[in-house]
Design a protein around this motif. Structure first.
Motif, PDB file in Angstrom:
ATOM      1  N   GLU A 171     -61.539 -34.908   3.086  1.00 25.10           N
ATOM      2  CA  GLU A 171     -61.740 -34.311   1.766  1.00 25.10           C
ATOM      3  C   GLU A 171     -62.693 -33.122   1.789  1.00 25.10           C
ATOM      4  OE1 GLU A 171     -59.850 -35.336  -0.542  1.00 25.10           O
ATOM      5  OE2 GLU A 171     -59.097 -37.116   0.499  1.00 25.10           O
ATOM      6  N   ALA A 172     -63.134 -32.723   2.970  1.00 23.09           N
ATOM      7  CA  ALA A 172     -64.069 -31.597   3.082  1.00 23.09           C
ATOM      8  C   ALA A 172     -63.616 -30.699   4.227  1.00 23.09           C
ATOM      9  CB  ALA A 172     -65.495 -32.097   3.311  1.00 23.09           C
ATOM     10  N   PRO A 173     -62.698 -29.777   3.984  1.00 24.29           N
ATOM     11  CA  PRO A 173     -62.184 -28.909   5.048  1.00 24.29           C
ATOM     12  C   PRO A 173     -63.301 -28.143   5.745  1.00 24.29           C
ATOM     13  CG  PRO A 173     -60.861 -28.697   3.051  1.00 24.29           C
ATOM     14  CD  PRO A 173     -62.063 -29.511   2.688  1.00 24.29           C
ATOM     15  N   GLY A 174     -63.228 -28.120   7.065  1.00 23.33           N
ATOM     16  CA  GLY A 174     -64.222 -27.406   7.851  1.00 23.33           C
ATOM     17  C   GLY A 174     -65.433 -28.229   8.224  1.00 23.33           C
ATOM     18  N   VAL A 175     -65.569 -29.425   7.652  1.00 27.66           N
ATOM     19  CA  VAL A 175     -66.715 -30.293   7.945  1.00 27.66           C
ATOM     20  C   VAL A 175     -66.316 -31.279   9.035  1.00 27.66           C
ATOM     21  CG1 VAL A 175     -68.279 -32.037   7.005  1.00 27.66           C
ATOM     22  CG2 VAL A 175     -67.626 -30.064   5.616  1.00 27.66           C
ATOM     23  N   ARG A 176     -67.214 -31.493   9.994  1.00 31.77           N
ATOM     24  CA  ARG A 176     -66.988 -32.458  11.069  1.00 31.77           C
ATOM     25  C   ARG A 176     -68.041 -33.558  10.975  1.00 31.77           C
ATOM     26  NH1 ARG A 176     -62.084 -31.145  13.244  1.00 31.77           N
ATOM     27  NH2 ARG A 176     -62.625 -32.530  14.973  1.00 31.77           N
ATOM     28  N   LEU A 177     -67.616 -34.782  11.221  1.00 33.34           N
ATOM     29  CA  LEU A 177     -68.493 -35.948  11.159  1.00 33.34           C
ATOM     30  C   LEU A 177     -68.834 -36.374  12.583  1.00 33.34           C
ATOM     31  CD1 LEU A 177     -66.480 -37.898   8.425  1.00 33.34           C
ATOM     32  CD2 LEU A 177     -68.372 -36.300   8.091  1.00 33.34           C
ATOM     33  N   HIS A 178     -70.121 -36.332  12.919  1.00 30.08           N
ATOM     34  CA  HIS A 178     -70.541 -36.614  14.288  1.00 30.08           C
ATOM     35  C   HIS A 178     -71.220 -37.970  14.441  1.00 30.08           C
ATOM     36  CE1 HIS A 178     -70.282 -32.171  14.060  1.00 30.08           C
ATOM     37  NE2 HIS A 178     -69.863 -32.264  15.303  1.00 30.08           N
ATOM     38  N   THR A 179     -71.892 -38.427  13.410  1.00 23.93           N
ATOM     39  CA  THR A 179     -72.656 -39.665  13.503  1.00 23.93           C
ATOM     40  C   THR A 179     -72.277 -40.598  12.360  1.00 23.93           C
ATOM     41  OG1 THR A 179     -74.489 -38.832  12.147  1.00 23.93           O
ATOM     42  CG2 THR A 179     -74.577 -38.401  14.526  1.00 23.93           C
ATOM     43  N   LEU A 180     -72.752 -41.836  12.469  1.00 19.99           N
ATOM     44  CA  LEU A 180     -72.510 -42.807  11.405  1.00 19.99           C
ATOM     45  C   LEU A 180     -73.197 -42.374  10.115  1.00 19.99           C
ATOM     46  CD1 LEU A 180     -70.879 -45.421  11.361  1.00 19.99           C
ATOM     47  CD2 LEU A 180     -72.993 -46.679  11.757  1.00 19.99           C
ATOM     48  N   ALA A 181     -74.342 -41.710  10.244  1.00 19.19           N
ATOM     49  CA  ALA A 181     -75.030 -41.202   9.054  1.00 19.19           C
ATOM     50  C   ALA A 181     -74.187 -40.142   8.351  1.00 19.19           C
ATOM     51  CB  ALA A 181     -76.389 -40.627   9.450  1.00 19.19           C
ATOM     52  N   ASP A 182     -73.511 -39.301   9.111  1.00 21.64           N
ATOM     53  CA  ASP A 182     -72.617 -38.307   8.513  1.00 21.64           C
ATOM     54  C   ASP A 182     -71.493 -38.986   7.732  1.00 21.64           C
ATOM     55  OD1 ASP A 182     -74.133 -36.346   9.702  1.00 21.64           O
ATOM     56  OD2 ASP A 182     -72.765 -36.060  11.400  1.00 21.64           O
ATOM     57  N   VAL A 183     -70.968 -40.076   8.279  1.00 25.23           N
ATOM     58  CA  VAL A 183     -69.860 -40.779   7.629  1.00 25.23           C
ATOM     59  C   VAL A 183     -70.311 -41.384   6.304  1.00 25.23           C
ATOM     60  CG1 VAL A 183     -68.246 -42.695   7.857  1.00 25.23           C
ATOM     61  CG2 VAL A 183     -68.725 -41.246   9.824  1.00 25.23           C
ATOM     62  N   PHE A 184     -71.479 -42.014   6.284  1.00 26.36           N
ATOM     63  CA  PHE A 184     -71.969 -42.615   5.045  1.00 26.36           C
ATOM     64  C   PHE A 184     -72.278 -41.545   4.001  1.00 26.36           C
ATOM     65  CE2 PHE A 184     -72.133 -46.538   7.278  1.00 26.36           C
ATOM     66  CZ  PHE A 184     -72.280 -47.543   6.329  1.00 26.36           C
ATOM     67  N   ALA A 185     -72.849 -40.437   4.436  1.00 22.53           N
ATOM     68  CA  ALA A 185     -73.130 -39.356   3.494  1.00 22.53           C
ATOM     69  C   ALA A 185     -71.833 -38.785   2.926  1.00 22.53           C
ATOM     70  CB  ALA A 185     -73.940 -38.264   4.187  1.00 22.53           C
ATOM     71  N   TYR A 186     -70.831 -38.648   3.772  1.00 18.35           N
ATOM     72  CA  TYR A 186     -69.524 -38.154   3.317  1.00 18.35           C
ATOM     73  C   TYR A 186     -68.895 -39.131   2.328  1.00 18.35           C
ATOM     74  CZ  TYR A 186     -64.466 -37.471   3.535  1.00 18.35           C
ATOM     75  OH  TYR A 186     -63.135 -37.328   3.208  1.00 18.35           O
ATOM     76  N   ALA A 187     -68.947 -40.432   2.648  1.00 20.03           N
ATOM     77  CA  ALA A 187     -68.366 -41.438   1.757  1.00 20.03           C
ATOM     78  C   ALA A 187     -69.096 -41.477   0.421  1.00 20.03           C
ATOM     79  CB  ALA A 187     -68.409 -42.812   2.424  1.00 20.03           C
ATOM     80  N   ALA A 188     -70.412 -41.320   0.440  1.00 19.71           N
ATOM     81  CA  ALA A 188     -71.173 -41.320  -0.806  1.00 19.71           C
ATOM     82  C   ALA A 188     -70.828 -40.106  -1.669  1.00 19.71           C
ATOM     83  CB  ALA A 188     -72.667 -41.339  -0.498  1.00 19.71           C
ATOM     84  N   ALA A 189     -70.571 -38.979  -1.033  1.00 22.51           N
ATOM     85  CA  ALA A 189     -70.272 -37.758  -1.780  1.00 22.51           C
ATOM     86  C   ALA A 189     -68.865 -37.765  -2.361  1.00 22.51           C
ATOM     87  CB  ALA A 189     -70.454 -36.540  -0.878  1.00 22.51           C
ATOM     88  N   HIS A 190     -67.946 -38.479  -1.719  1.00 17.06           N
ATOM     89  CA  HIS A 190     -66.550 -38.446  -2.153  1.00 17.06           C
ATOM     90  C   HIS A 190     -66.056 -39.792  -2.664  1.00 17.06           C
ATOM     91  CE1 HIS A 190     -66.915 -34.915   0.500  1.00 17.06           C
ATOM     92  NE2 HIS A 190     -65.984 -34.380  -0.252  1.00 17.06           N
ATOM     93  N   GLY A 191     -66.971 -40.710  -2.918  1.00 17.07           N
ATOM     94  CA  GLY A 191     -66.582 -41.989  -3.505  1.00 17.07           C
ATOM     95  C   GLY A 191     -65.701 -42.825  -2.616  1.00 17.07           C
ATOM     96  N   GLY A 192     -65.895 -42.732  -1.314  1.00 21.49           N
ATOM     97  CA  GLY A 192     -65.045 -43.460  -0.384  1.00 21.49           C
ATOM     98  C   GLY A 192     -65.494 -44.889  -0.165  1.00 21.49           C
ATOM     99  N   HIS A 193     -64.569 -45.709   0.301  1.00 24.28           N
ATOM    100  CA  HIS A 193     -64.836 -47.099   0.658  1.00 24.28           C
ATOM    101  C   HIS A 193     -64.439 -47.246   2.119  1.00 24.28           C
ATOM    102  CE1 HIS A 193     -65.935 -51.071  -0.802  1.00 24.28           C
ATOM    103  NE2 HIS A 193     -64.978 -51.578  -0.046  1.00 24.28           N
ATOM    104  N   LEU A 194     -65.381 -47.572   2.975  1.00 24.16           N
ATOM    105  CA  LEU A 194     -65.169 -47.529   4.412  1.00 24.16           C
ATOM    106  C   LEU A 194     -64.582 -48.830   4.943  1.00 24.16           C
ATOM    107  CD1 LEU A 194     -68.539 -45.829   5.436  1.00 24.16           C
ATOM    108  CD2 LEU A 194     -66.337 -44.727   4.993  1.00 24.16           C
ATOM    109  N   ARG A 195     -63.816 -48.699   6.015  1.00 28.32           N
ATOM    110  CA  ARG A 195     -63.310 -49.842   6.772  1.00 28.32           C
ATOM    111  C   ARG A 195     -63.862 -49.749   8.187  1.00 28.32           C
ATOM    112  NH1 ARG A 195     -61.304 -48.718   1.759  1.00 28.32           N
ATOM    113  NH2 ARG A 195     -59.794 -50.293   1.095  1.00 28.32           N
ATOM    114  N   VAL A 196     -64.389 -50.847   8.689  1.00 27.81           N
ATOM    115  CA  VAL A 196     -65.076 -50.854   9.986  1.00 27.81           C
ATOM    116  C   VAL A 196     -64.466 -51.925  10.880  1.00 27.81           C
ATOM    117  CG1 VAL A 196     -67.280 -51.204  11.159  1.00 27.81           C
ATOM    118  CG2 VAL A 196     -67.224 -50.045   8.952  1.00 27.81           C
ATOM    119  N   ASP A 197     -64.318 -51.591  12.148  1.00 27.98           N
ATOM    120  CA  ASP A 197     -63.867 -52.580  13.128  1.00 27.98           C
ATOM    121  C   ASP A 197     -64.262 -52.102  14.521  1.00 27.98           C
ATOM    122  OD1 ASP A 197     -62.795 -54.876  14.097  1.00 27.98           O
ATOM    123  OD2 ASP A 197     -60.694 -54.307  13.870  1.00 27.98           O
TER     124      ASP A 197
END
Length: 300
Positions: free
Chosen positions: A108-134
């Motif tokens: 949902e953010a063209p040009g943005v790359r997610l490198h760490t778990l912190a990046d993923v949580f920040a991205y999910a918080a900004a875009h209202g995402g619900h994460l799946r982990v395994d």
């Protein structure tokens, strides 16, 4: 350019072209830095002087992609290019770190790359995402006898020497993170905790996480935020309770299954089915493949 075909590289031609254009500047800077360090001083002749490369940059990228996808021996690919085996090995060691450093694409953010778990949580918080982990594991080489870390790679689940990784996806099965690499003996929840997931869950209380039974500790500690399979009723439970448990388990599994699909995509690459290279190169290899797969996931 027969090796550039999608069946060999795993990438569409337009994706391959964009990838080459993206990597050329970092690779050039890397080469200039390496040469300057070896010489001990700056360039004295204009760029382009001296002997040329046996493998041009485009061929180096393609050779690395083919090796990642099929795990071919470097000598076999060198024979196709008419080069020495060491030339292909050097090319892989130059390109693979650049691929691994790209991270995963943010849908949902063209040009943005997610490198760490912190990046993923920040991205999910900004875009209202619900994460799946395994978690997932890949068979790797067994360490030599009498080495102190020999038992660390023995997986209690597969009874093999494996390397583990944690995958995170969104509700559409698009890969957002593939990392937290650990030896196969470590538990899935421990892998995630050592990456600082407790701090991230407290920092982003609005981000929900769907997990399987391997993360029961997180489900217990964060009951309103991390959800897992419901507890199985006792043997003396009524039929209504058993049926209710089955319905809840099915609903939770249906919501979490997309992360299994996200894991299946990078595992179509031979290197993540059984890794035969050096164990210390497994995290870099897996991260490189995950970044390439995530580029395709963004299009969904």
């Amino acid at each position: 350019m027969a090796l550039a075909q999608p069946i060999l590289t795993g990438l569409a031609l337009h994706h391959l072209g964009a990838l080459i254009a993206e990597l050329v500047d970092p690779w050039s800077a890397q080469q200039d830095s390496r040469l300057r360090q070896r010489r001990g001083h700056g360039r004295k002749r204009a760029a382009g002087a001296g002997p040329g490369h046996t493998l041009m940059f485009t061929d180096r990228v393609i050779a690395t992609l083919v090796i990642l996808r099929f795990q071919l021996p470097h000598a076999a690919l060198a024979a196709l290019y008419g080069a020495d085996r060491s030339t292909v090995t050097r090319a892989v060691h130059e390109i693979r770190p650049l691929l691994a450093a790209r991270g995963c694409a943010a849908p949902e953010a063209p040009g943005v790359r997610l490198h760490t778990l912190a990046d993923v949580f920040a991205y999910a918080a900004a875009h209202g995402g619900h994460l799946r982990v395994d978690g997932t594991e890949v068979q790797v080489r067994r360490p030599r006898a009498k080495r102190p870390e020999r038992r660390a790679f023995v997986s209690g689940k597969k009874k093999q020497n494996t390397g583990k990784a944690t995958a995170v996806s969104d509700e559409k099965g698009r890969l957002l993170f593939f990392g937290a690499f650990r030896p196969g003996r470590m538990h899935d929840a421990t892998m995630l905790r050592t990456e600082g997931v407790d701090d991230l869950l407290r920092q982003y209380p609005g981000v929900g996480v769907e997990a399987d039974s391997g993360y029961q500790g997180l489900v217990r500690d964060y009951p309103g935020q991390v959800s897992g399979p419901p507890k199985k009723p006792g043997k003396d439970a009524s039929e209504e309770e058993v049926q209710r448990w089955q319905d809840q388990r099915k609903a939770q599994s249906s919501g979490r299954i997309c992360v299994e699909h996200a894991i299946a995509e990078p595992k179509q690459w031979r290197s993540l089915q059984r890794y035969t290279g050096r164990r210390e190169h497994f995290p870099e290899t897996a991260a490189a493949i995950a970044g390439l797969v995530s580029d395709r996931c963004v299009q969904r």
